[in-house]
Design an enzyme around this catalytic site. Sequence first.
Site, short mmCIF file in Angstrom:
data_model
loop_
_atom_site.label_atom_id
_atom_site.label_comp_id
_atom_site.label_asym_id
_atom_site.label_seq_id
_atom_site.Cartn_x
_atom_site.Cartn_y
_atom_site.Cartn_z
N HIS A 277 17.55 122.82 51.13
CA HIS A 277 16.93 123.39 49.93
C HIS A 277 17.07 124.92 49.89
CE1 HIS A 277 13.59 124.45 47.13
NE2 HIS A 277 14.23 123.54 46.43
N LYS B 103 20.42 125.54 48.60
CA LYS B 103 20.40 125.25 47.16
C LYS B 103 19.78 126.42 46.38
CE LYS B 103 18.07 123.81 43.44
NZ LYS B 103 16.77 124.18 42.89
N GLY C 26 10.13 119.06 42.03
CA GLY C 26 10.28 119.82 43.28
C GLY C 26 11.57 119.44 43.98
N GLY C 27 12.36 120.44 44.32
CA GLY C 27 13.67 120.19 44.91
C GLY C 27 13.61 119.51 46.27
N LYS C 28 12.71 119.96 47.13
CA LYS C 28 12.62 119.35 48.47
C LYS C 28 12.18 117.89 48.34
CE LYS C 28 9.91 122.69 50.12
NZ LYS C 28 9.98 123.78 49.14
N ARG D 154 12.65 116.02 45.79
CA ARG D 154 13.75 115.27 45.16
C ARG D 154 14.78 114.86 46.21
NH1 ARG D 154 15.09 118.81 40.55
NH2 ARG D 154 13.06 118.07 39.86
N ASP E 30 11.66 125.56 34.03
CA ASP E 30 12.92 124.80 33.90
C ASP E 30 12.92 123.95 32.65
OD1 ASP E 30 14.35 125.55 36.32
OD2 ASP E 30 12.62 124.69 37.34
N ASP F 107 5.91 126.62 31.26
CA ASP F 107 6.78 125.98 32.24
C ASP F 107 8.08 126.79 32.28
OD1 ASP F 107 8.08 123.93 33.82
OD2 ASP F 107 9.07 123.30 31.97
N THR G 231 4.92 126.39 37.09
CA THR G 231 6.16 125.66 37.33
C THR G 231 6.19 125.04 38.72
OG1 THR G 231 8.57 125.91 37.52
CG2 THR G 231 7.25 127.83 38.05
C1 XBP Z 1 11.49 121.51 37.37
C2 XBP Z 1 11.69 120.96 38.71
C3 XBP Z 1 12.24 121.81 39.76
C4 XBP Z 1 13.69 122.16 39.60
C5 XBP Z 1 14.26 122.52 40.95
O1 XBP Z 1 10.20 122.04 37.32
O2 XBP Z 1 11.33 119.84 38.96
O3 XBP Z 1 12.08 121.10 40.95
O4 XBP Z 1 14.44 121.07 39.08
O5 XBP Z 1 13.61 123.59 41.53
P1 XBP Z 1 9.53 122.83 36.07
P2 XBP Z 1 13.33 123.68 43.11
O6 XBP Z 1 10.10 122.28 34.80
O7 XBP Z 1 8.05 122.54 36.22
O8 XBP Z 1 9.82 124.28 36.26
O9 XBP Z 1 14.53 123.09 43.80
O10 XBP Z 1 13.14 125.14 43.38
O11 XBP Z 1 12.08 122.86 43.39
MG MG Z 2 10.30 121.77 32.85
#
Ligand code: XBP
Ligand code: MG
Length: 258
Positions: free
Chosen positions: A82, A85, A52-54, A56, A12, A10, A122
């Site tokens: 997004h 962002k 996912g940011g969108k 969210r 983030d 993963d 991810t």
């Molecule tokens: C983490 C997430 C991501 C980020 C934002 O995912 O949920 O959405 O917070 O990224 P992971 P985007 O731990 O699986 O990497 O805005 O690009 O979606």
């Molecule tokens: Mg993560």
Amino acid sequence: MNSLAAMIFDVDGTLADTERAHLLAFNQAFASAGLDWHWSVPVYKDLLAVTGGKERIRYYIDQTQPGFTYPGDADAFIAGLHAEKTRVYKAIAGQGKLPLRPGVARLFREAREAGVRLAIATTTTPANVTALLQHTLGADALEWFEVIGAGDIVERKKPAPDIYLYVLERLGLDASACIAFEDSAGGLRAALDADLTTIVTVNEFTHHHPFEGAALVLNQLGEPDQPFTVLSGDAGGSTFLDLALVRRVHERLSAPVG
Ligand code: XBP
Ligand code: MG
């Protein structure tokens, strides 16, 4: 029993503590669009359940802004927010402000030397992964990873297992030959539902999550001079996670029962 052929990471919260940068980027994008929305850290902790940011942003609008009227098409509006962002987030990564967590680069190098394949699974946007890896590991960092599964490449994001299933298919490997690294309950759910043995390293946004089913839960991968704390599971007396310990965890968990 399959011996360890690949490690799937993963991004983030696992490779780097990125969520504060994501949060800053969301808030800057809102401000740039003239919106008075501002996500605090506690609010964001809850919003992280929506991956996912969108997705969210859409969830936030649906749940908390009942009177909001989209200026035109809703999908296009969210995509525009997004995109801004993502621009802000990439700039933060490009300034070298997102170091890898302890032990991550060392474990990548050990894997490369031993011929254990590396992959990424991810929900974040592919451009974010590129920015993070290149600014921490160097210009050729993308070549270290045989498959990078990211963002909208699958329809259902974590906690659905789809991104892991996609990566396994592209690697041409059975889940039993791989191990996953995650930091959140949703990520763990995705990996477990893809039948992957999973090691969890927690962080400030996820330390309170339930991690039932994880092979090992640590505060970090650790380094020889920066020992990890074992939160659950058996690390066999080790003080940091090296490839030998990853292999032992994988063998123990993928051994046939009985
Ligand atoms: C983490 C997430 C991501 C980020 C934002 O995912 O949920 O959405 O917070 O990224 P992971 P985007 O731990 O699986 O990497 O805005 O690009 O979606
Ligand atoms: Mg993560």
